[in-house]
Design an enzyme around this catalytic site. Structure first.
Site, PDB file in Angstrom:
ATOM      1  N   GLU A 120      -6.242  -2.096  13.969  1.00 44.40           N
ATOM      2  CA  GLU A 120      -6.885  -0.772  13.971  1.00 44.40           C
ATOM      3  C   GLU A 120      -8.090  -0.770  14.914  1.00 44.40           C
ATOM      4  O   GLU A 120      -8.315   0.190  15.646  1.00 44.40           O
ATOM      5  CB  GLU A 120      -7.370  -0.398  12.565  1.00 44.40           C
ATOM      6  CG  GLU A 120      -6.285  -0.031  11.582  1.00 44.40           C
ATOM      7  CD  GLU A 120      -5.808  -1.233  10.773  1.00 44.40           C
ATOM      8  OE1 GLU A 120      -5.940  -2.386  11.263  1.00 44.40           O
ATOM      9  OE2 GLU A 120      -5.293  -1.012   9.660  1.00 44.40           O
ATOM     10  N   TRP A 125      -1.661 -11.319   0.045  1.00 44.36           N
ATOM     11  CA  TRP A 125      -2.779 -10.908   0.900  1.00 44.36           C
ATOM     12  C   TRP A 125      -3.983 -10.434   0.114  1.00 44.36           C
ATOM     13  O   TRP A 125      -5.116 -10.561   0.570  1.00 44.36           O
ATOM     14  CB  TRP A 125      -2.333  -9.836   1.901  1.00 44.36           C
ATOM     15  CG  TRP A 125      -2.054  -8.471   1.334  1.00 44.36           C
ATOM     16  CD1 TRP A 125      -0.923  -8.069   0.697  1.00 44.36           C
ATOM     17  CD2 TRP A 125      -2.926  -7.332   1.376  1.00 44.36           C
ATOM     18  NE1 TRP A 125      -1.024  -6.750   0.332  1.00 44.36           N
ATOM     19  CE2 TRP A 125      -2.249  -6.264   0.744  1.00 44.36           C
ATOM     20  CE3 TRP A 125      -4.209  -7.103   1.878  1.00 44.36           C
ATOM     21  CZ2 TRP A 125      -2.813  -4.995   0.595  1.00 44.36           C
ATOM     22  CZ3 TRP A 125      -4.758  -5.835   1.736  1.00 44.36           C
ATOM     23  CH2 TRP A 125      -4.069  -4.806   1.103  1.00 44.36           C
ATOM     24  N   ASP A 145      -8.909  -9.644  11.447  1.00 46.68           N
ATOM     25  CA  ASP A 145      -9.524  -8.374  11.869  1.00 46.68           C
ATOM     26  C   ASP A 145     -10.910  -8.197  11.260  1.00 46.68           C
ATOM     27  O   ASP A 145     -11.623  -7.271  11.628  1.00 46.68           O
ATOM     28  CB  ASP A 145      -8.638  -7.178  11.511  1.00 46.68           C
ATOM     29  CG  ASP A 145      -8.279  -7.093  10.034  1.00 46.68           C
ATOM     30  OD1 ASP A 145      -8.176  -8.160   9.386  1.00 46.68           O
ATOM     31  OD2 ASP A 145      -8.109  -5.971   9.531  1.00 46.68           O
ATOM     32  N   GLU A 159       0.805  -1.229   0.000  1.00 46.93           N
ATOM     33  CA  GLU A 159       0.000   0.000   0.000  1.00 46.93           C
ATOM     34  C   GLU A 159       0.839   1.281   0.000  1.00 46.93           C
ATOM     35  O   GLU A 159       0.400   2.292   0.550  1.00 46.93           O
ATOM     36  CB  GLU A 159      -0.940   0.014   1.226  1.00 46.93           C
ATOM     37  CG  GLU A 159      -1.919  -1.130   1.214  1.00 46.93           C
ATOM     38  CD  GLU A 159      -2.789  -1.206   2.470  1.00 46.93           C
ATOM     39  OE1 GLU A 159      -3.984  -1.478   2.323  1.00 46.93           O
ATOM     40  OE2 GLU A 159      -2.266  -1.013   3.587  1.00 46.93           O
TER      41      GLU A 159
HETATM   42  C1  ACM Z   1      -2.030  -5.395   4.193  1.00 45.60           C
HETATM   43  O1  ACM Z   1      -3.112  -5.841   4.629  1.00 45.60           O
HETATM   44  N1  ACM Z   1      -1.898  -4.122   3.929  1.00 45.60           N
HETATM   45  C2  ACM Z   1      -0.897  -6.256   3.975  1.00 45.60           C
END
Ligand code: ACM
Length: 605
Positions: free
Chosen positions: A464, A391, A418, A325
């Protein structure tokens, strides 16, 4: 007649006695035996190796049973290292008869897993003495060599005691990789002695509670009092703790993006060199630069310093450098980057990212380590020796394997711990869905690639929306039971109904350990679907077998006197909500789920 009844009684108790306790992950092969082995005050451990570490590992895992070096003990628990044909370094053979137990493994790791199996065969009790184990023969070894869980300690900080507790839980289920996501925008958690500001400034942010998406930015004058970090002594202690449990730690230093906490400490790391604060949320993405400047020597000097200390602290073969990202927008307007791209004939910022990752790989290799990165490292050309962690679905992993790279599969839809695990209105708020049954259905090896390149997989707990350690456990378990089985057990052994029964037995074990697992799998699933004529239909389902769903559409609380769900139905005129409750064995299970039209759902606690 009496004799017959007595015999019958004996037969019944014998069959009850020989029932095999629930094992997770399911072993490769298990043959039940006859009778049980009783652990008494006379039971001795015969550990047939002088290796002190192994002797300690055995006694730690079978507490309260004295060792003895007297030869030819009867009714002993014998533990020995010896090769077993067809059994690899993590495999073991466990033979239990009424007259003795023998655990054999070619290496210490296999003995460790055999000991975990023995512990699961024992009843949930504080002491092993006075307990008995059913006779059986297990021959076991894992399907994959990489069986991981990842914990993000940046978005929320988890202290040393919890990290050890988490590792302990992992070890019981034969996980062998702890991927430690040590740095991210919202906190730098590893002390680097040559760059102390990373933790002095980067480990702390202003305190906030609330839903991640709406958390307020730091305000002027606020004190950054939330956070924490691990000293190098803490890290050495945790590394040793993990090693004692045959878990390798893979440290992740996420770069070039996800670097805001480091940039808050050292603003010179970005193109714009702007002073920033450690953020409390992710709202700054693409607005503020959280990306290292890949076109200046200082960045590589910084990385070298960090990775020098990381490599010294972690004895495992890998360093994970993230790579996910990264927003490259600030690179496009950076004079240094424009020059670097021209000189190196790089056409796109993706190629510039690839240039960065390749330089980082050289640094990683110079420390004697191997590089792992998230699947974005494929963009713009992959480094030659990299391992890819897929991922964004399986596709990055498939692409990497087609290019001959080793792959760890951790596709979000199966492996992200999560995500919601049940009806969202009954869960603390997060995003997207990965049900237990979905995690259990995961297969890391796609048809189209060389299976030997798929090292394994892992569950990832991003934090988070995980503000405390109890919730970290809640999000991890029972989905990590499912992932443990996916990664250890033969695919042919997988059975959802059977797994559920074993999971429930392990809930009891976790009750005894005070581990906070989620019961979300007990909740009904309500879906509103428009049929071909545009009318909303209600579809009810449940993840567990043998459940019955009763519902109301008149805002009353359903029980077994209400309609039993058999097929999708239309809401009667004027109805504004559906309430559903699941029954199993005549008893209500889980929460009552209430869905309001058109889509607003609410669970009743
Ligand atoms: C990720 O979930 N940004 C690796």
């Amino acid at each position: 007649m009496y004799k017959l009844i007595a015999l019958l009684f004996l037969a019944i108790t014998a069959s009850a006695q020989s029932s095999i306790p629930a094992l997770i992950p399911a072993p490769q092969t298990l043959e039940p035996g006859t009778g049980r082995f009783a652990i008494t005050a006379q039971t001795r451990l015969a550990i047939l190796t002088p290796v002190a570490d192994i002797r300690r590992m055995v006694t730690d895992n079978l507490p309260g049973i004295p060792t003895s070096d007297v030869p030819k003990l009867t009714k002993a628990i014998t533990v020995r290292l010896a090769p077993i044909a067809g059994v690899g370094p993590e495999g073991y053979d466990l033979t239990i008869t009424p007259t003795g137990i023998t655990l054999t493994a070619p290496e210490a790791a296999g003995l460790f897993y055999g000991l975990q199996t023995m512990r699961q065969l024992m009843p949930v009790a504080k002491t092993f003495r006075g307990q008995s184990i059913p006779a059986l023969h297990i021959r076991d070894q894992p399907r994959f060599g990489w069986r991981g869980l990842m914990l993000d300690v940046s978005r929320h900080f988890f202290d040393k005691a919890f990290v050890k507790r988490y590792i302990d839980q992992m070890a019981q289920y034969k996980f062998n990789v702890f991927h430690w996501h040590l740095t991210d925008d919202q906190g730098w958690r590893i002390q680097i002695n040559s760059l102390l500001k990373l933790t002095e400034a980067g480990a702390w942010r202003v305190p906030r509670t609330g839903s991640w998406g709406t958390i307020e930015n730091p305000q002027p004058g606020e004190v950054p009092s939330y956070g924490g970090f691990y000293t190098q002594d803490d890290i050495r202690e945790i590394v040793q703790y993990a090693q004692d449990r045959h878990i390798t730690i893979v440290p992740e230093i996420d770069m070039p993006g996800h670097m805001m906490s480091a940039i808050a400490a050292y603003p010179g790391l970005t193109c714009g060199k702007k002073q920033v604060l450690v953020p409390t949320n992710g709202k700054f993405y693409k607005l503020e630069d959280n990306t290292l400047n890949p076109c200046t020597y200082g960045t590589y000097l910084f990385i070298d310093k960090v990775l020098t200390e990381v490599a010294q602290l972690f004895p495992g073969p890998y360093i994970h450098i993230g790579g996910d990202e990264a927003y490259k927008g600030f690179w496009t307007t950076c004079e240094e980057c424009k020059a670097t791209m021209t000189v190196n004939n790089l056409k796109t910022v993706e190629e510039l990212q690839s240039y960065f990752i390749k330089r980082v790989e050289k640094i990683v290799q110079s420390k004697g380590k191997k590089l792992i990165g998230w699947d974005e490292i494929l963009e713009g050309g992959i480094t030659p020796d990299a391992t890819v962690m897929s991922w964004r679905g399986m596709k990055g992993g498939i692409e990497a394997a087609k290019q001959g790279h080793p792959v760890i599969m951790t596709p979000s839809q199966f492996c992200y711990l999560d995500l919601y695990q049940g009806e969202p209105s009954a869960e603390p708020s997060t995003y997207s869905m990965a049900r237990l049954s979905t995690s259990y259905s995961f297969d890391p090896v796609p048809d189209s690639v060389r299976a030997d390149l798929i090292l394994g997989g892992q569950g990832n707990l991003w934090t988070e929306s995980v503000p405390n350690s109890r919730h970290a456990e809640y999000m991890t378990w029972p989905r990590a039971f499912a992932i443990a089985e996916v990664l250890w057990s033969p695919k042919s052994k997988r059975s959802w109904p059977d797994f559920i029964g074993r999971m429930e037995a392990h809930f009891k074990r976790f009750d005894a350990q005070d581990v906070n697992y989620a019961r979300s799998v007990y909740n009904p699933i309500v879906t509103l679907k428009k049929n071909s004529t545009g009318i909303t239909q209600v579809v009810l389902s449940h993840e567990l077998p043998d459940t019955y769903l009763y519902y109301s559409t008149d805002n009353t609380v359903p029980d077994t006197h209400f309609p039993l769900y058999t097929q999708p139905f239309l809401l009667p005129k004027g109805a504004e909500r559906v309430k559903v409750i699941a029954y199993r064995n005549g008893k209500p299970i889980g929460k009552m789920v209430e869905v309001m039209l058109p889509t607003v759902a609410k669970a009743v606690q």
